[in-house]
Design a protein around this motif. Sequence first.
Motif, PDB file in Angstrom:
ATOM      1  N   SER A 348       0.821  -1.213   0.000  1.00 31.29           N
ATOM      2  CA  SER A 348       0.000   0.000   0.000  1.00 31.29           C
ATOM      3  C   SER A 348       0.851   1.258   0.000  1.00 31.29           C
ATOM      4  O   SER A 348       0.426   2.316  -0.472  1.00 31.29           O
ATOM      5  CB  SER A 348      -0.938   0.001   1.216  1.00 31.29           C
ATOM      6  N   GLY A 349       2.069   1.140   0.511  1.00 28.97           N
ATOM      7  CA  GLY A 349       2.957   2.291   0.516  1.00 28.97           C
ATOM      8  C   GLY A 349       3.329   2.776  -0.870  1.00 28.97           C
ATOM      9  O   GLY A 349       3.734   3.936  -1.032  1.00 28.97           O
ATOM     10  N   THR A 350       3.208   1.908  -1.879  1.00 30.30           N
ATOM     11  CA  THR A 350       3.523   2.346  -3.237  1.00 30.30           C
ATOM     12  C   THR A 350       2.588   3.452  -3.705  1.00 30.30           C
ATOM     13  O   THR A 350       2.941   4.245  -4.578  1.00 30.30           O
ATOM     14  CB  THR A 350       3.447   1.172  -4.229  1.00 30.30           C
ATOM     15  N   VAL A 351       1.391   3.503  -3.133  1.00 27.83           N
ATOM     16  CA  VAL A 351       0.434   4.553  -3.475  1.00 27.83           C
ATOM     17  C   VAL A 351       0.429   5.666  -2.432  1.00 27.83           C
ATOM     18  O   VAL A 351       0.349   6.850  -2.770  1.00 27.83           O
ATOM     19  CB  VAL A 351      -0.987   3.961  -3.609  1.00 27.83           C
ATOM     20  N   LEU A 352       0.554   5.311  -1.149  1.00 26.66           N
ATOM     21  CA  LEU A 352       0.363   6.270  -0.071  1.00 26.66           C
ATOM     22  C   LEU A 352       1.634   6.992   0.358  1.00 26.66           C
ATOM     23  O   LEU A 352       1.571   8.125   0.847  1.00 26.66           O
ATOM     24  CB  LEU A 352      -0.240   5.560   1.149  1.00 26.66           C
ATOM     25  N   ALA A 353       2.795   6.340   0.205  1.00 24.63           N
ATOM     26  CA  ALA A 353       4.023   6.885   0.797  1.00 24.63           C
ATOM     27  C   ALA A 353       4.404   8.235   0.205  1.00 24.63           C
ATOM     28  O   ALA A 353       4.699   9.186   0.947  1.00 24.63           O
ATOM     29  CB  ALA A 353       5.169   5.885   0.627  1.00 24.63           C
ATOM     30  N   ALA A 354       4.445   8.324  -1.109  1.00 21.10           N
ATOM     31  CA  ALA A 354       4.913   9.556  -1.742  1.00 21.10           C
ATOM     32  C   ALA A 354       4.027  10.767  -1.438  1.00 21.10           C
ATOM     33  O   ALA A 354       4.535  11.818  -1.021  1.00 21.10           O
ATOM     34  CB  ALA A 354       5.069   9.351  -3.244  1.00 21.10           C
ATOM     35  N   PRO A 355       2.687  10.668  -1.628  1.00 22.63           N
ATOM     36  CA  PRO A 355       1.880  11.863  -1.347  1.00 22.63           C
ATOM     37  C   PRO A 355       1.869  12.257   0.129  1.00 22.63           C
ATOM     38  O   PRO A 355       1.953  13.444   0.453  1.00 22.63           O
ATOM     39  CB  PRO A 355       0.476  11.483  -1.841  1.00 22.63           C
ATOM     40  N   LEU A 356       1.788  11.278   1.029  1.00 17.23           N
ATOM     41  CA  LEU A 356       1.756  11.609   2.454  1.00 17.23           C
ATOM     42  C   LEU A 356       3.106  12.136   2.928  1.00 17.23           C
ATOM     43  O   LEU A 356       3.198  13.173   3.590  1.00 17.23           O
ATOM     44  CB  LEU A 356       1.355  10.373   3.268  1.00 17.23           C
ATOM     45  N   GLY A 357       4.175  11.413   2.584  1.00 18.96           N
ATOM     46  CA  GLY A 357       5.503  11.851   2.999  1.00 18.96           C
ATOM     47  C   GLY A 357       5.909  13.150   2.343  1.00 18.96           C
ATOM     48  O   GLY A 357       6.507  14.025   2.982  1.00 18.96           O
ATOM     49  N   GLY A 358       5.604  13.287   1.046  1.00 16.45           N
ATOM     50  CA  GLY A 358       5.963  14.510   0.338  1.00 16.45           C
ATOM     51  C   GLY A 358       5.271  15.732   0.900  1.00 16.45           C
ATOM     52  O   GLY A 358       5.872  16.804   1.023  1.00 16.45           O
ATOM     53  N   THR A 359       4.001  15.585   1.255  1.00 15.00           N
ATOM     54  CA  THR A 359       3.253  16.708   1.830  1.00 15.00           C
ATOM     55  C   THR A 359       3.854  17.138   3.163  1.00 15.00           C
ATOM     56  O   THR A 359       4.048  18.339   3.421  1.00 15.00           O
ATOM     57  CB  THR A 359       1.780  16.321   2.018  1.00 15.00           C
ATOM     58  N   LEU A 360       4.162  16.157   4.025  1.00 13.70           N
ATOM     59  CA  LEU A 360       4.738  16.490   5.328  1.00 13.70           C
ATOM     60  C   LEU A 360       6.131  17.083   5.175  1.00 13.70           C
ATOM     61  O   LEU A 360       6.482  18.050   5.862  1.00 13.70           O
ATOM     62  CB  LEU A 360       4.784  15.241   6.216  1.00 13.70           C
ATOM     63  N   TYR A 361       6.919  16.533   4.262  1.00 10.13           N
ATOM     64  CA  TYR A 361       8.283  17.039   4.080  1.00 10.13           C
ATOM     65  C   TYR A 361       8.272  18.474   3.553  1.00 10.13           C
ATOM     66  O   TYR A 361       9.110  19.299   3.941  1.00 10.13           O
ATOM     67  CB  TYR A 361       9.049  16.126   3.124  1.00 10.13           C
ATOM     68  N   ALA A 362       7.325  18.765   2.668  1.00 12.36           N
ATOM     69  CA  ALA A 362       7.232  20.124   2.139  1.00 12.36           C
ATOM     70  C   ALA A 362       6.804  21.111   3.228  1.00 12.36           C
ATOM     71  O   ALA A 362       7.264  22.251   3.271  1.00 12.36           O
ATOM     72  CB  ALA A 362       6.251  20.168   0.976  1.00 12.36           C
ATOM     73  N   ALA A 363       5.920  20.666   4.130  1.00 12.08           N
ATOM     74  CA  ALA A 363       5.400  21.564   5.159  1.00 12.08           C
ATOM     75  C   ALA A 363       6.357  21.706   6.341  1.00 12.08           C
ATOM     76  O   ALA A 363       6.519  22.810   6.889  1.00 12.08           O
ATOM     77  CB  ALA A 363       4.043  21.062   5.651  1.00 12.08           C
ATOM     78  N   ALA A 364       6.965  20.581   6.739  1.00  9.99           N
ATOM     79  CA  ALA A 364       7.839  20.604   7.923  1.00  9.99           C
ATOM     80  C   ALA A 364       8.915  19.540   7.761  1.00  9.99           C
ATOM     81  O   ALA A 364       8.775  18.422   8.268  1.00  9.99           O
ATOM     82  CB  ALA A 364       7.025  20.368   9.195  1.00  9.99           C
ATOM     83  N   PRO A 365       9.992  19.829   7.035  1.00  6.82           N
ATOM     84  CA  PRO A 365      11.019  18.820   6.746  1.00  6.82           C
ATOM     85  C   PRO A 365      11.589  18.158   7.996  1.00  6.82           C
ATOM     86  O   PRO A 365      11.879  16.957   7.987  1.00  6.82           O
ATOM     87  CB  PRO A 365      12.102  19.622   6.004  1.00  6.82           C
ATOM     88  N   GLY A 366      11.698  18.882   9.065  1.00  2.87           N
ATOM     89  CA  GLY A 366      12.281  18.319  10.273  1.00  2.87           C
ATOM     90  C   GLY A 366      11.390  17.349  11.009  1.00  2.87           C
ATOM     91  O   GLY A 366      11.853  16.624  11.899  1.00  2.87           O
ATOM     92  N   LEU A 367      10.106  17.318  10.656  1.00  2.00           N
ATOM     93  CA  LEU A 367       9.168  16.427  11.346  1.00  2.00           C
ATOM     94  C   LEU A 367       9.041  15.053  10.701  1.00  2.00           C
ATOM     95  O   LEU A 367       8.606  14.096  11.354  1.00  2.00           O
ATOM     96  CB  LEU A 367       7.776  17.070  11.400  1.00  2.00           C
ATOM     97  N   LEU A 368       9.391  14.932   9.424  1.00  2.00           N
ATOM     98  CA  LEU A 368       9.090  13.699   8.698  1.00  2.00           C
ATOM     99  C   LEU A 368       9.716  12.476   9.349  1.00  2.00           C
ATOM    100  O   LEU A 368       9.027  11.487   9.609  1.00  2.00           O
ATOM    101  CB  LEU A 368       9.560  13.814   7.243  1.00  2.00           C
ATOM    102  N   TRP A 369      11.007  12.519   9.609  1.00  2.00           N
ATOM    103  CA  TRP A 369      11.658  11.305  10.119  1.00  2.00           C
ATOM    104  C   TRP A 369      11.240  10.959  11.547  1.00  2.00           C
ATOM    105  O   TRP A 369      11.029   9.774  11.848  1.00  2.00           O
ATOM    106  CB  TRP A 369      13.177  11.436   9.995  1.00  2.00           C
ATOM    107  N   PRO A 370      11.080  11.926  12.462  1.00  3.84           N
ATOM    108  CA  PRO A 370      10.527  11.568  13.775  1.00  3.84           C
ATOM    109  C   PRO A 370       9.122  10.966  13.691  1.00  3.84           C
ATOM    110  O   PRO A 370       8.804  10.024  14.418  1.00  3.84           O
ATOM    111  CB  PRO A 370      10.521  12.905  14.533  1.00  3.84           C
TER     112      PRO A 370
END
Length: 410
Positions: A348-370
């Motif tokens: 399921s990550g093949t569909v969900l990972a990029a949009p969810l992770g990309g959105t969070l990384y664009a908004a708050a790069p320091g929050l994604l990995w935590p």
Amino acid sequence: MRQGFKDVPRVVWLLSAGVFVNAVVSFTFVFVFLWLTGPRGLGAPEAGLVTGIGGIGLVAGNFTGGWYGDRFGHRRVLLAAAVVTGLLLALLPTLPTAALYLALPAAQYAAGVIRAANSALVAVTVPDGARRQAFAVVRCASNAGFTVGPPLGALVAVGLSYDWLFVADGLGTLFFALWTARVVPARGASRPAEAPDGGRGRGGVWRELRARPAVPVLLAAVLVTDVVYRQQYSTFPVYLQDHGLDVSAFGLIVALNGAVILLLELPAAVALRDRPPLPVIGTGLLLVAAGYAVLPAGPGAAAAVAMMVLLSLGEILYKTTATAYVADQAPEHAAGRFQSLYAGVSVSGTVLAAPLGGTLYAAAPGLLWPVCALLAAGAGAAVLLAGRTPGTGPTRPAHETGSRPRAVAG
């Protein structure tokens, strides 16, 4: 180590040989975006839309392939899906762009059916006590093929053309169908096992899941973790570039994943084969969490390598063991549906990972990995807790959990 694989049937080794060959020429998922934006002349947004729809098809195929197998026979479904996939892939370069919106998702859907049917076929062929080793053999063959395939595909694309990638992928999938038809005998019942009520269990899979409360917990945990795990293919390379590491560094770090898995997965399957599965799976998910937790500690090559090693170790522990656990928990009449549920959540990550992770990384790069670390840690803790809950062991009747493999339907 050889002694640890003595219970893996010969047919699984032969099937794994076909999986390896097919994986070597499975170029499409690696190069399709470059093909669309290069020779086909699409812009990045349209190419992203086409590949995104294709990803939805892949996930849907994984979710439904086992259901078809329970009704029509896993071998039969695998063969039919492989033929459809092979023909569609070989024809893709000849199709107009508008047709790609249908053809690519259809090919990906059929490829997802292959994956689910192949897992179900292994599950119903292998005795309960040897399933971890059997799935490790199949995964090792697949990973070995994917390690060889992308560099070979790059040579084909540069030396010939991108079109030949799809032709090779299609022919490889057709070969896999012929190979499977030859090495997997069409023995046993001509139709799948019936549910205890005399039907085929239509609609009854949810009842079976409620009777096995640890399985839904595991499926939810794997769904969350797969979204986290696949950040390595979407936001992670962007993160590396933002911290001064180029694409070649990303390629080497990703190659480390394949190397660790090829080196350690089979020995780990043997060493841990007698360990309770849920603690092993939970520990693997915690290692995935630890991998993302080290990234904020110090951006650079050392942290990225440590992250990839931890992710690889976590993958070794949780993916094979979880696949085998779901197979062991499945009632005989719903083996394919249980495998389809696991196969679906595991991609399921093949569909969900990029949009969810990309959105969070664009908004708050320091929050994604935590956030990734916390999500995977929560998933791991849930599985570990489920493993301590009474009644999470095998729930099939004693005559279904013996050492004899089940008949291959179809």
